[in-house]
Design a protein around this motif. Structure first.
Motif, PDB file in Angstrom:
ATOM      1  N   ARG A   1      69.945 103.408  84.855  1.00  0.00           N
ATOM      2  CA  ARG A   1      70.544 103.805  86.121  1.00  0.00           C
ATOM      3  C   ARG A   1      70.371 102.700  87.165  1.00  0.00           C
ATOM      4  O   ARG A   1      71.287 102.396  87.931  1.00  0.00           O
ATOM      5  N   LEU A   2      69.190 102.109  87.199  1.00  0.00           N
ATOM      6  CA  LEU A   2      68.924 101.037  88.160  1.00  0.00           C
ATOM      7  C   LEU A   2      69.770  99.802  87.856  1.00  0.00           C
ATOM      8  O   LEU A   2      70.221  99.110  88.775  1.00  0.00           O
ATOM      9  N   GLU A   3      69.997  99.529  86.577  1.00  0.00           N
ATOM     10  CA  GLU A   3      70.845  98.393  86.207  1.00  0.00           C
ATOM     11  C   GLU A   3      72.276  98.602  86.691  1.00  0.00           C
ATOM     12  O   GLU A   3      72.903  97.686  87.239  1.00  0.00           O
ATOM     13  N   THR A   4      72.788  99.825  86.502  1.00  0.00           N
ATOM     14  CA  THR A   4      74.143 100.129  86.968  1.00  0.00           C
ATOM     15  C   THR A   4      74.221 100.043  88.485  1.00  0.00           C
ATOM     16  O   THR A   4      75.183  99.513  89.044  1.00  0.00           O
TER      17      THR A   4
ATOM     18  N   TYR B   1      70.563  93.306  87.435  1.00  0.00           N
ATOM     19  CA  TYR B   1      71.968  92.914  87.265  1.00  0.00           C
ATOM     20  C   TYR B   1      72.176  92.236  85.914  1.00  0.00           C
ATOM     21  O   TYR B   1      73.105  92.574  85.170  1.00  0.00           O
ATOM     22  N   CYS B   2      71.346  91.281  85.579  1.00  0.00           N
ATOM     23  CA  CYS B   2      71.512  90.541  84.326  1.00  0.00           C
ATOM     24  C   CYS B   2      71.205  91.399  83.110  1.00  0.00           C
ATOM     25  O   CYS B   2      71.813  91.215  82.049  1.00  0.00           O
ATOM     26  N   ARG B   3      70.288  92.336  83.247  1.00  0.00           N
ATOM     27  CA  ARG B   3      69.947  93.202  82.116  1.00  0.00           C
ATOM     28  C   ARG B   3      71.057  94.207  81.821  1.00  0.00           C
ATOM     29  O   ARG B   3      71.139  94.731  80.708  1.00  0.00           O
ATOM     30  N   TYR B   4      71.869  94.514  82.797  1.00  0.00           N
ATOM     31  CA  TYR B   4      72.936  95.500  82.639  1.00  0.00           C
ATOM     32  C   TYR B   4      73.878  95.121  81.509  1.00  0.00           C
ATOM     33  O   TYR B   4      74.243  95.945  80.677  1.00  0.00           O
TER      34      TYR B   4
END
Length: 348
Positions: A18-21, A92-95
């Motif tokens: 959720r945090l990545e999104t 952001y990059c992990r998303y």
């Protein structure tokens, strides 16, 4: 879970995802709003807000005073470093996720021109790989400062220009790029890489999943600047960038195509109808899809320093770079592209 043909995200998705999104949405939405509505916001605040009207007047004076700096990028070293390493960019990059790969070591005492292909819809790979340290840029290229070049039009758009300055990106104007390619960075850096997406925003209109259509045939200004400063050109490819969105296309000669071309000529950015995903569903929206993007940095092509290169010299080295780019793409594509034998660079 699917309702009325719309595929919704499950309720039990981990908080991390959720945090990545959310990180992608927070990064993307200000760019979309400011890039396309900057002038509208300025007009609205000036004519329809008695209080903000005076603030806008001061802001206009500031734009006039600060205008001569619009094309030199940012020099806010501490803020730039904080933004590159903040948690928002890590999520952001992990998303996607976004990965950065180097194929050869670069001399940390030189200046380089990184030429990235393709642009995609929002150049997500470039932002993740070079606009942040979340993909490991500082570890892969120690001592080499990095500056991402974006559309010059953004530096002329109210409010968007200030967002760009805070983000420490630079304008794509010839003056700005020439300055970056001709000056050494401040300590502790000993070299610099200037990241230019040669196809620019116009290349977004060519973005379709599984394809690598790039605008380079008539784009030769980057070769002129590289020759003028004797700077090596480094090919960079964002494998998977074009898979993040679908987009609606219009046939040549249709009203929508003519309108698209007209707005492109006026504003410098082609209006495209792209289809991604939303915050809570996967069927449509402005967010990119969760697909891996691997940004691969190739080997540099050295150029001689020619103060005033002729058209023949520019064409010669432009042709050599295109060959260098094709060789690089063909060599690396099998590692990152499905059905690689049927995928090639397409020049438009």
């Amino acid at each position: 879970m699917e309702i009325f043909g719309i595929k919704f995200a499950p309720l039990n998705i981990p908080l991390k995802r959720r945090l990545e999104t959310l990180a992608v949405a927070v990064t993307l939405c200000p760019i979309l709003i400011l890039a396309f509505a900057g002038y509208l916001l300025l007009i609205y605040f000036f004519f329809y807000s008695e209080i903000l009207r005076y603030v806008i007047l001061l802001y206009l004076f500031w734009i006039y005073y600060d205008n001569y700096l619009y094309n030199v990028g940012g020099k806010r070293a501490q803020l730039k470093q904080w933004l590159r390493t903040c948690a928002l960019n890590r999520y952001y990059c992990r998303y996607f996720p976004i990965k950065l790969v180097k194929t050869t070591d670069l001399d940390p005492n030189k200046l380089y021109l990184f030429c990235n292909f393709p642009h995609g819809i929002f150049a997500s790979g470039v932002h993740g790989a070079f606009g942040t340290d979340a993909a490991g840029y500082s570890e892969l290229f120690p001592g080499i400062d990095i500056t991402v070049v974006i559309l010059d039009k953004h530096f002329r758009t109210p409010f968007m220009r200030d967002y760009c300055r805070i983000s420490s990106v630079a304008s794509s104007s010839p003056e700005s790029v020439n300055q970056l390619l001709s000056t050494k960075p401040e300590a502790p850096y000993t070299g610099r890489a200037t990241v230019l997406i040669v196809g620019g925003a116009a290349e977004a209109a060519e973005c379709m999943p599984g394809t690598y259509r790039i605008l380079i045939k008539r784009r030769k200004g980057f070769v002129r600047l590289a020759l003028k400063n004797g700077v090596p050109i480094v090919p960079v490819c964002s494998f998977g960038e074009t898979n993040l969105y679908d987009q609606l296309t219009f046939t040549e000669g249709s009203f929508m195509k003519k309108l698209q071309n007209f707005i492109h000529k006026i504003y410098g950015i082609p209006p495209i109808v792209f289809i991604g995903r939303g915050l809570f569903q996967y069927s449509f929206g402005i967010l990119p899809r969760r697909k891996s993007v691997t940004v691969v940095v190739g080997s540099p092509m050295d150029l001689p320093k020619i103060e005033e290169p002729t058209e023949e010299q520019i064409n010669e080295y432009h042709g050599k770079f295109v060959e260098h780019l094709v060789d690089f793409f063909e060599k690396e594509k099998h590692k990152y592209v499905e059905n690689a034998d049927t995928v090639h660079l397409e020049f438009v």
